[in-house]
Design a protein around this motif. Structure first.
Motif, mmCIF file in Angstrom:
data_model
loop_
_atom_site.group_PDB
_atom_site.id
_atom_site.type_symbol
_atom_site.label_atom_id
_atom_site.label_comp_id
_atom_site.label_asym_id
_atom_site.label_seq_id
_atom_site.Cartn_x
_atom_site.Cartn_y
_atom_site.Cartn_z
ATOM 1 N N THR A 154 1.007 -4.130 -0.831
ATOM 2 C CA THR A 154 -0.171 -5.107 -1.005
ATOM 3 C C THR A 154 -1.175 -4.823 -0.222
ATOM 4 O O THR A 154 -0.932 -4.665 1.088
ATOM 5 C CB THR A 154 0.430 -6.579 -1.070
ATOM 6 N N MET A 155 -2.536 -4.797 -0.551
ATOM 7 C CA MET A 155 -3.500 -4.442 0.210
ATOM 8 C C MET A 155 -4.355 -5.822 0.377
ATOM 9 O O MET A 155 -4.770 -6.395 -0.491
ATOM 10 C CB MET A 155 -4.525 -3.405 -0.268
ATOM 11 N N VAL A 156 -4.474 -6.332 1.657
ATOM 12 C CA VAL A 156 -5.367 -7.524 2.119
ATOM 13 C C VAL A 156 -6.423 -7.175 2.375
ATOM 14 O O VAL A 156 -6.778 -6.277 3.385
ATOM 15 C CB VAL A 156 -4.579 -8.116 3.223
ATOM 16 N N LEU A 157 -7.749 -7.652 1.605
ATOM 17 C CA LEU A 157 -8.952 -7.404 2.037
ATOM 18 C C LEU A 157 -9.598 -8.587 2.433
ATOM 19 O O LEU A 157 -9.253 -9.763 2.161
ATOM 20 C CB LEU A 157 -9.662 -6.699 0.781
ATOM 21 N N ILE A 158 -10.754 -8.494 3.206
ATOM 22 C CA ILE A 158 -11.572 -9.332 3.680
ATOM 23 C C ILE A 158 -12.628 -9.724 3.080
ATOM 24 O O ILE A 158 -13.712 -8.726 2.770
ATOM 25 C CB ILE A 158 -11.590 -9.429 5.351
ATOM 26 N N GLU A 159 -13.438 -10.847 2.497
ATOM 27 C CA GLU A 159 -14.421 -10.915 1.625
ATOM 28 C C GLU A 159 -15.776 -10.545 2.505
ATOM 29 O O GLU A 159 -16.872 -10.048 1.811
ATOM 30 C CB GLU A 159 -14.642 -12.524 0.885
ATOM 31 N N ARG A 160 -15.826 -10.858 3.574
ATOM 32 C CA ARG A 160 -16.906 -10.265 4.614
ATOM 33 C C ARG A 160 -16.803 -9.334 5.610
ATOM 34 O O ARG A 160 -15.425 -9.533 6.014
ATOM 35 C CB ARG A 160 -17.833 -11.812 5.058
ATOM 36 N N VAL B 258 2.578 -4.367 3.623
ATOM 37 C CA VAL B 258 1.291 -4.972 3.507
ATOM 38 C C VAL B 258 0.351 -4.278 4.237
ATOM 39 O O VAL B 258 0.590 -4.088 5.442
ATOM 40 C CB VAL B 258 1.317 -6.446 4.108
ATOM 41 N N MET B 259 -1.029 -3.877 3.513
ATOM 42 C CA MET B 259 -1.998 -3.120 4.307
ATOM 43 C C MET B 259 -3.170 -3.830 4.616
ATOM 44 O O MET B 259 -3.495 -4.577 3.847
ATOM 45 C CB MET B 259 -2.018 -1.798 3.615
ATOM 46 N N ALA C 10 -9.267 1.005 -10.044
ATOM 47 C CA ALA C 10 -8.617 2.224 -10.326
ATOM 48 C C ALA C 10 -7.013 2.246 -9.666
ATOM 49 O O ALA C 10 -6.273 3.485 -9.894
ATOM 50 C CB ALA C 10 -9.381 3.316 -9.675
ATOM 51 N N ASN C 11 -6.382 1.143 -9.081
ATOM 52 C CA ASN C 11 -5.114 1.381 -8.648
ATOM 53 C C ASN C 11 -4.395 -0.101 -8.934
ATOM 54 O O ASN C 11 -4.226 -0.809 -8.231
ATOM 55 C CB ASN C 11 -5.234 1.389 -7.108
ATOM 56 N N PRO C 12 -4.073 -0.196 -10.372
ATOM 57 C CA PRO C 12 -3.206 -1.134 -10.547
ATOM 58 C C PRO C 12 -2.007 -1.374 -10.237
ATOM 59 O O PRO C 12 -1.337 -2.628 -10.102
ATOM 60 C CB PRO C 12 -3.270 -1.112 -12.283
ATOM 61 N N ALA C 13 -1.219 -0.266 -9.600
ATOM 62 C CA ALA C 13 -0.109 -0.324 -9.166
ATOM 63 C C ALA C 13 0.077 -0.959 -7.716
ATOM 64 O O ALA C 13 0.991 -1.621 -7.129
ATOM 65 C CB ALA C 13 0.753 1.056 -8.853
ATOM 66 N N ILE C 14 -1.159 -1.239 -7.022
ATOM 67 C CA ILE C 14 -1.223 -1.662 -5.868
ATOM 68 C C ILE C 14 -1.883 -3.374 -5.937
ATOM 69 O O ILE C 14 -2.615 -3.528 -6.696
ATOM 70 C CB ILE C 14 -2.280 -1.235 -4.940
ATOM 71 N N THR C 15 -1.073 -4.288 -5.414
ATOM 72 C CA THR C 15 -1.519 -5.585 -5.499
ATOM 73 C C THR C 15 -2.583 -5.806 -4.401
ATOM 74 O O THR C 15 -2.307 -5.591 -2.988
ATOM 75 C CB THR C 15 -0.400 -6.649 -5.245
ATOM 76 N N ILE D 283 -10.671 3.596 1.369
ATOM 77 C CA ILE D 283 -10.623 4.575 0.655
ATOM 78 C C ILE D 283 -9.270 5.311 1.218
ATOM 79 O O ILE D 283 -8.263 5.561 0.592
ATOM 80 C CB ILE D 283 -11.433 5.485 0.391
ATOM 81 N N PRO D 284 -9.115 5.724 2.457
ATOM 82 C CA PRO D 284 -7.907 6.491 2.817
ATOM 83 C C PRO D 284 -6.883 5.724 2.968
ATOM 84 O O PRO D 284 -5.626 6.232 2.789
ATOM 85 C CB PRO D 284 -8.444 6.960 4.225
ATOM 86 N N MET D 285 -6.928 4.493 3.358
ATOM 87 C CA MET D 285 -5.640 3.507 3.103
ATOM 88 C C MET D 285 -5.151 3.433 1.719
ATOM 89 O O MET D 285 -3.735 3.194 1.706
ATOM 90 C CB MET D 285 -6.065 2.199 3.940
ATOM 91 N N THR D 286 -5.943 3.423 0.848
ATOM 92 C CA THR D 286 -5.471 3.493 -0.468
ATOM 93 C C THR D 286 -4.704 4.731 -0.860
ATOM 94 O O THR D 286 -3.822 4.476 -1.439
ATOM 95 C CB THR D 286 -6.908 3.116 -1.540
ATOM 96 N N GLU D 287 -5.213 5.846 -0.313
ATOM 97 C CA GLU D 287 -4.406 7.130 -0.592
ATOM 98 C C GLU D 287 -3.001 6.944 0.011
ATOM 99 O O GLU D 287 -2.086 7.491 -0.472
ATOM 100 C CB GLU D 287 -5.460 8.434 -0.110
ATOM 101 N N LEU D 288 -2.992 6.521 1.123
ATOM 102 C CA LEU D 288 -1.662 6.202 1.787
ATOM 103 C C LEU D 288 -0.699 5.301 1.197
ATOM 104 O O LEU D 288 0.331 5.495 0.873
ATOM 105 C CB LEU D 288 -1.781 5.648 3.369
ATOM 106 N N ALA D 289 -1.409 4.285 0.420
ATOM 107 C CA ALA D 289 -0.617 3.350 -0.404
ATOM 108 C C ALA D 289 -0.175 4.232 -1.530
ATOM 109 O O ALA D 289 1.296 3.870 -1.906
ATOM 110 C CB ALA D 289 -1.627 2.139 -0.896
#
Length: 491
Positions: free
Chosen positions: A38-44, A10-11, A62-67, A21-27
Motif C-alpha cells: 500500500t502506497m500512502v501519498l499526500i495530496e499537497r 506500507v510505503m 499503471a499499477n493496479p496491484a498496488i493499493t 517513481i523509484p519507490m513504485t519500482e521497489l513496490a
C-alpha cells in the motif's frame, strides 16, 4: 476456509516524482515476493504541480496491484507567499504535520498484517509513528550510495558552523568512501544556511541523523547495485553504518502502461517510431528531469550547438522558469512556445535529423532504444540509474539539489559513466561547448572509451539482478531481517 491475508508493506514516499517513481519500482519487487503493498501519498504539494500531478496519476493507473491511499489535505497548509525559506524546509514541516493522519491509517491494519513501513528519504518523521506501533521502519534512499556516504558524515563536518558552506567556494571537502567534493557542489540548503539553521528547519543532516535513534530506523534500502552506483560502502568516521540493502537498480522496463491516456499513448508511439527510423547509437537525448528548466538564452545556446554538431537529437524542452523562490516549486507552467524560444528557422533546418518535444518523453524507453547514443542529463539519480541500466554514456549538466555532487561521482573514473558540460556552475553552457561535447561523445575515440565503461557498469547492474546476484541476495537478507525485527518489536 478463507484465504490467508498476506503481510502488507506500507510505503510512504517523499514529495515529488523523483521519489514516487523509484519507490513504485521497489513496490513491484516486493509484490513479486508475495507481499501486499500500500502506497500512502499526500495530496499537497505535488497535486499543485501540473507535471507532478499528471505523472502521479499515471503511476497510480499503471499499477493496479498496488493499493494507493491519499491522505486528506492538510487543513492548514504552509503559506509560501513572502517566505525566504527554501521549499525543502516547507516540505519537511508539511510531512511532519501528516504524522497524525498517517498514524490513524496505519492503525486501521491489524498489527500482524503490517510487515513494515518504508519511508522516503525525507519522510523519516513517519518512523516515529511506526515505532509507536511496534512496526519496523525502513528508509528508501532514492539518491546514490555515494551521496548517502556524504550525508552520513555531514554532522561531523558541520558541527558548530556559523556560516553556510558557500563561503568555502570550490575548496574540496574530504569524505571517506567518495572522491573529494567541492564545497560549491553541496546541496543548496547547506551552501546558504549554517548547520544550526538547517537543523531548526528540519534539514537534510538532521533528517538522516534521526536514523540512529531507534532500532526500527536502523536500516536503509537503496535502489541501486553496490558497485554500479557507488565507490564503496557508506561510512561514518568512528562508527559503523546501519545495514544497507542494495536492491536494484530498480528501474522500469520502458513499456507503455495499458492505462496510459490515448493522447499520451499516441505521443509515445510517434516518438518511438521516429527513433525506429534512426541508425543505431546515432541520437543524442537531452532531458533535464521532471522539474528541470533552463533560461530562454540557454535554450538558444543548446539549439545552436546541436545544429552545429550535425548530429541527430531528441530534445525535451520545458517552459523556462520564472522568478526564483519558493513559489517556483509549485507553479504550473504552460506548454513552451518553441518558435519564440528557439533560434529563427531552427526547427525547419534541423527537422530532418532532430525532434523537439515539449514537457514529456518516455525516458526509459528512449534510453533503452537502440538508436540512443548519448544522454545529456541533469544528473538526477533516477536518470543516472536508467542510463546505466541501458548502457548509455552521459553528459552532465546538474541543476539543483544533490545533482552537482552526483556529477562528481559520475565523472570519477571509479564509476566513469559521464563527462561534464563545462559552464553549468556559472549558469551558462555555451553553444561551442554543446557542439564540442556532443561530437566528442558521439564521434571520437574518447567517446568510445566512455561507452565501454558504461557498458561495463551495465553488465554489473544486469548481474546484480540475476538469480544469486547481489541485488537478489540483498533482497532476501532484507526480508529475513525484517521478519526478525518484527518479532523483536512485537515482544
Amino acid at each position: 476456509m478463507a484465504p490467508r491475508r498476506q503481510q502488507t508493506v506500507v510505503m510512504y514516499p517523499s514529495f515529488g516524482v523523483g521519489h514516487i517513481i523509484p519507490m513504485t519500482e521497489l513496490a513491484r519487487v516486493l509484490l513479486r515476493r508475495g507481499l501486499d503493498v500500500t502506497m500512502v501519498l499526500i495530496e499537497r504539494p505535488f497535486w499543485s504541480s501540473d507535471s507532478g500531478a499528471a505523472t502521479t496519476r499515471r503511476v497510480m493507473a499503471a499499477n493496479p496491484a498496488i493499493t494507493f491511499h491519499v491522505l486528506p489535505p492538510d487543513p492548514s497548509p504552509p503559506d509560501f507567499a513572502g517566505s525566504t525559506k527554501l521549499p525543502f524546509f516547507h516540505t519537511l514541516q508539511l510531512l511532519r504535520r501528516y504524522n497524525g493522519e498517517l498514524g490513524r491509517f496505519l492503525r486501521s491494519f491489524p498489527r500482524r498484517r503490517l510487515h513494515s513501513v518504508v519511508t522516503g528519504m525525507f519522510s523519516t518523521y513517519a518512523a516515529e509513528v511506526a515505532a509507536e506501533l511496534g512496526v519496523p521502519a525502513y528508509t528508501f534512499f532514492a539518491s546514490g550510495a555515494g551521496f548517502l556516504a556524504v550525508v552520513a558524515q555531514l554532522p561531523a563536518l558541520l558541527a558548530g558552523r556559523q556560516e553556510g558552506l558557500k563561503v568555502l567556494g570550490d575548496a574540496p571537502l574530504e569524505f571517506l568512501g567518495v572522491p573529494p567534493i567541492p564545497a560549491s557542489h553541496m546541496v543548496k540548503e547547506l551552501l546558504e544556511h549554517p548547520e544550526e539553521d538547517v537543523q531548526r528547519h528540519g534539514g537534510r543532516s538532521e533528517a538522516h541523523r534521526r536514523h540512529r535513534r531507534r532500532p526500527a530506523e536502523h536500516v536503509r534500502v537503496a535502489g541501486e547495485p553496490r558497485r554500479a552506483g557507488a565507490q564503496g560502502p557508506p561510512v561514518r568516521p568512528g562508527k559503523a553504518m546501519p545495514p544497507m540493502y542494495c536492491i536494484g537498480p530498480v528501474v522500469g522496463d520502458g513499456s507503455a502502461p495499458r492505462e496510459m491516456p490515448p493522447e499520451r499513448r499516441h505521443e509515445h508511439e510517434c516518438l518511438l517510431a521516429w527513433l525506429d527510423a534512426q541508425q543505431k547509437r546515432s541520437v543524442v537525448y537531452l532531458c533535464f528531469g521532471s522539474r528541470g528548466t533552463l533560461p530562454a538564452e540557454q535554450l538558444r545556446e543548446i539549439a545552436i550547438g546541436l545544429e552545429r554538431s550535425r548530429h541527430r537529437f531528441l530534445w525535451v524542452v520545458r517552459t523556462p522558469a520564472g522568478t526564483d523562490g519558493p513559489k517556483k516549486f509549485l507553479e504550473q507552467r504552460p506548454e513552451p512556445d518553441l518558435a519564440a524560444l528557439l533560434p529563427a528557422g531552427f526547427l525547419e533546418r534541423t527537422g530532418g535529423r532532430g525532434l523537439v518535444v515539449t514537457s514529456w518523453a518516455p525516458q526509459v524507453a528512449v534510453l533503452r532504444h537502440r538508436s540512443t547514443g548519448a544522454f545529456v542529463t541533469h544528473c538526477g539519480w533516477n536518470s543516472v540509474l536508467e542510463a546505466v541500466a541501458a548502457g548509455v554514456p552521459m553528459l552532465c549538466w546538474p541543476l539543483y539539489s544533490e545533482q552537482m555532487l552526483n556529477k562528481v561521482l559520475m565523472t570519477d573514473l571509479d564509476m566513469g559513466v559521464a563527462w561534464e558540460m563545462e559552464g553549468y556552475a556559472a549558469g551558462r553552457v555555451g553553444a561551442d561547448e554543446v557542439e564540442a561535447k556532443v561530437r566528442l561523445v558521439m564521434d571520437l575515440e574518447e567517446g568510445r572509451e566512455l561507452g565501454a565503461r558504461v557498458t561495463a557498469r551495465r553488465e554489473e547492474a544486469v548481474a546484480a539482478l540475476e538469480d544469486g546476484g547481489t541485488s537478489q541476495v540483498a533482497l532476501a537478507r532484507f526480508l529475513a531481517d525484517a521478519e526478525k525485527l518484527r518479532g523483536q518489536l512485537g515482544d
